[in-house]
Write an enzyme that holds these catalytic residues in place. Structure first.
Site, short mmCIF file in Angstrom:
data_model
loop_
_atom_site.label_atom_id
_atom_site.label_comp_id
_atom_site.label_asym_id
_atom_site.label_seq_id
_atom_site.Cartn_x
_atom_site.Cartn_y
_atom_site.Cartn_z
N ALA A 236 60.83 3.70 24.02
CA ALA A 236 60.63 4.71 25.05
C ALA A 236 59.80 4.19 26.21
O ALA A 236 59.25 3.09 26.18
CB ALA A 236 59.99 5.95 24.45
N HIS A 237 59.67 5.03 27.22
CA HIS A 237 58.96 4.69 28.45
C HIS A 237 57.52 4.30 28.17
O HIS A 237 56.83 4.90 27.38
CB HIS A 237 59.02 5.86 29.44
CG HIS A 237 58.62 7.18 28.87
ND1 HIS A 237 57.45 7.80 29.20
CD2 HIS A 237 59.25 8.01 28.02
CE1 HIS A 237 57.38 8.95 28.59
NE2 HIS A 237 58.46 9.11 27.85
N ASN A 238 57.11 3.24 28.85
CA ASN A 238 55.73 2.78 28.83
C ASN A 238 55.28 2.18 27.51
O ASN A 238 54.09 1.91 27.32
CB ASN A 238 54.76 3.92 29.22
CG ASN A 238 55.05 4.46 30.61
OD1 ASN A 238 55.96 5.27 30.78
ND2 ASN A 238 54.31 4.02 31.60
#
Lengths: 340, 340, 340
Positions: A236-238
């Site tokens: 996922a993001h980050n």
């Protein structure tokens, strides 16, 4: 390309006994090997099968007895076999050139020896470095960067601005740099949180088929060098994954979680958001790490919520005996103390 | 497009303190922001980092002190930030037109301002409404309908007869309308149950990369308006997902299950067939809902089989202490009553 | 194609009561059926809804009373309905021919009646047998073999050397024959174990959207005839799945595991490496089979680590009562023996 047992022993630093001139042209499983295929034996358990193999050359542990075979003795036969395979069967250099059906922006910079396959689409301001290959239907979004000697199998998607290091392998159907999954509920609907960050993939990473790696929402998602990611994994993001970590199939890593170096993640593991998995930790298959948790360096955990594997196994052992515990408790309640 | 802090305060209904003429051109994370990038602070915890940001304009909770910054004070800073981002950075309108390599059936109806990307294939009797975009390699099966202002990223597959509402976003590799998974075993083999139903996707839905949504077997699979579906999610035949529900990555929803409105589903959740998840329920990561179960409105559950999270945590707490409970039981059996 | 109730009764071996000349042109759900659509009723529970259906012809269990309808009575109505659907709605034969945009190697052998869709890429030395269809964007790697009457929906990827039997259906986004996931750590990095084996898919297999089946590392990965694999399933290198087994969505099968015949695997199941799942075993949704375990023939298991479902349920029942058990134990410790 044909080599000899002697050349291979030198390359591996193995101790040779037998015919140094024995030709080696490939690697194979014990049962399927021909005379010139290299095989390996990790433990005495497979000695019998190895002795029956048609192969004439075996990488084995020191002291393995295989009469009639040429033996390359070395402490880690499987590692040596992997190294030998890479040496004997180097990845084919792609045929340089751009297929006439590929659509390459005039602002893209394509390095020497690059191969762009049929129906690939290379958008504006992309840079693809020397000797890399974008397979059939490869989609490289605007402003993306691909390092040298990468191999993108057919049907890889890079969203705009994705950055890929050197010698990266990406398998079919993988999607790198798609929007992260973030919304804020208000006024009766979900508002999309901005997903305008980046993805950075380090050198020597391999990413499996149909895996997805989201771009950062505002910052970046980072996959460290040497990381290996299996099929259908979601990052996922980050999220950040440290160097040389290995992530098995169908695992999901939620937003803003950090994995250290050489972390080993089993299949179908779920890592909540904002978790920290320290260097060298091992997460057993299907383990679940709740939001915000830290797994300490070198720890092996299992279960959901995950805990040290020895404790999990002890607890699970008692879980299995719960019906018996309940019976014993009942007996005690009925006054039969000490009459077991 | 450049705006000012004053304009933004008006748009958001925020209370402004500082320079109403401060220019704002984008949004960013605290550490990465430039002077004209908007940032936000949700709690006092991030105040320090915000004060060190180069940004000159901050959305913050009422009472946040950030000397030298222009502050837009509002009760829900993160929501306001998401709204501001949408306002400051509207999705780029696609460049209208059909790429010369796209194959568009002569019976397809293509609305005004529609963009059809390279190598897209639009089959017979498809309708694509105004301002929608079908990215590179988009495959739109016979008789499908796409509403207005949709964005299909490269490599989306719509099986025949799929119906998509307005302002729907679908990410790369998603497959909508594939056959459901239903067989009847008899006479020594699996017979395929007919999979001839439809899929209906509501307005304002977003569907993640490599997600799959199956068509109904005989009836329809329905995704309500405003639903957000993450990467690698699977929605089976005849499932229904109510408005504004949010489904995190790698979750699977089995056949004929129904989710209400504003349900929140964590990652890797498994929902068996014929389940009912009522409005506003929350399913924790990796939770498993057995076939036919109902989760009541507003309930938060966890575990497999799932149960109310507070009960699950209490039970799991005792699970952790099972070795100790067993020891205590043994002591009692040995006659040491009351001698703890 | 229109048939009559009488023809259908003969085909199915069902006992007809009512109008043998009643026309049947399709199949449908009870509520959506028109007069000529066939419906089915498995149990008395759905009799009321069936009687209200507009359909005039019903497959039902013996003795079902549906005044005014033509009834085909048979012991297994759902099975008969599936068979009837296949008979009434045979899969459309593909339109033979190669789309002008397809790129077909001059060394590929394409059988009679084969359909190759737009933008497909067929590499060197491929063989595609009669009446098979490769949909849009189908990528068939060098040396692959596809049997007769197969249907590859748009966007299927076959890596080089993949072997597919007859009448195989593969859905969009599936990737067959990608590299297995195997590395050996040494000298500070992961070395790729050779992934040079093959994949063999048997006759009558169906593979879901975005599923991945890896090639063998040295040997082969084998999917037996009649196996059904749902969306987003992962099958790792050297796994073997026996005939007519059914594997629900998002399940993962790790390296070198073997499934017997007619095994039923629920959704999101995780099977570790080197496991043996014997014939007819049933693995409940989200079950986890640890590395090297054997599940006995015909056994139904659940949980992680998986155990016989009845035992799991009994143990889980006590898990739920752990807080109560703990209270009772405490009471005993306080000397209240027998005073419950």
């Amino acid at each position: 390309m044909k080599h000899t047992a002697g050349e291979l022993a030198t390359y591996l630093g193995a101790s040779l006994s037998g015919d140094a001139r024995a030709p080696i042209s490939g690697v194979a499983a014990l049962e399927m090997a021909g005379a010139e295929d290299l095989i390996y034996v990790e433990t005495a358990r497979h000695l019998e099968r190895a002795s029956q193999s048609a192969s004439k050359c075996v990488i084995a542990y020191s002291g393995a007895e295989l009469p009639g075979k040429t033996i390359l003795a070395i402490p880690s036969p499987k590692l040596a076999f992997a190294k030998a395979a890479e040496w004997l069967l180097p990845a084919l250099a792609p045929v340089p050139g751009t297929h006439p059906t590929a659509i390459v922006s005039s602002t893209a910079r394509i390095g020497r020896g690059v191969s762009v396959g049929p129906y690939a689409v290379i958008e504006d301001d992309v840079e693809i470095s020397e000797r890399s290959e974008v397979g059939a239907y490869g989609y490289v979004g605007r402003g993306s960067f691909i390092g040298a000697s990468c191999r993108l199998f057919p049907r890889v998607t890079l969203y705009p601005g994705t950055r890929i290091g050197n010698r990266v392998i990406i398998h079919s159907g993988a999607v790198i740099g798609g929007d992260g999954f973030g919304y804020v509920f208000g006024e009766g609907r979900q508002w999309k949180f901005p997903q305008i960050g980046t993805v950075q993939i380090g050198d020597d990473v391999e990413i499996g088929a149909n895996a997805t790696i989201a771009r950062g929402s505002l910052g970046s998602t980072e996959i460290g060098k040497g990381v290996k990611i299996d099929n259908l994994v979601h990052v996922a993001h980050n999220a950040r994954v440290g160097e040389h970590s290995v992530i098995a199939a169908q695992t999901g890593i939620s937003g803003s979680s950090t994995l250290g170096k050489q972390v080993i993640v089993g299949g179908q593991v779920g890592i909540g958001d904002h978790c920290t998995i320290e260097d060298g930790a091992v997460l057993g298959g299907q383990a679940g790490i709740p939001t915000g948790k830290t797994i300490r360096a070198g720890q092996t955990v299992w279960g959901t919520p995950a805990r040290p594997v020895e404790r999990f196994k002890e607890q699970y052992g008692w879980f299995s005996r719960l019906p018996d515990l309940a019976k014993r408790l009942k007996r005690l309640e009925q006054g039969n103390v000490g009459q077991k």
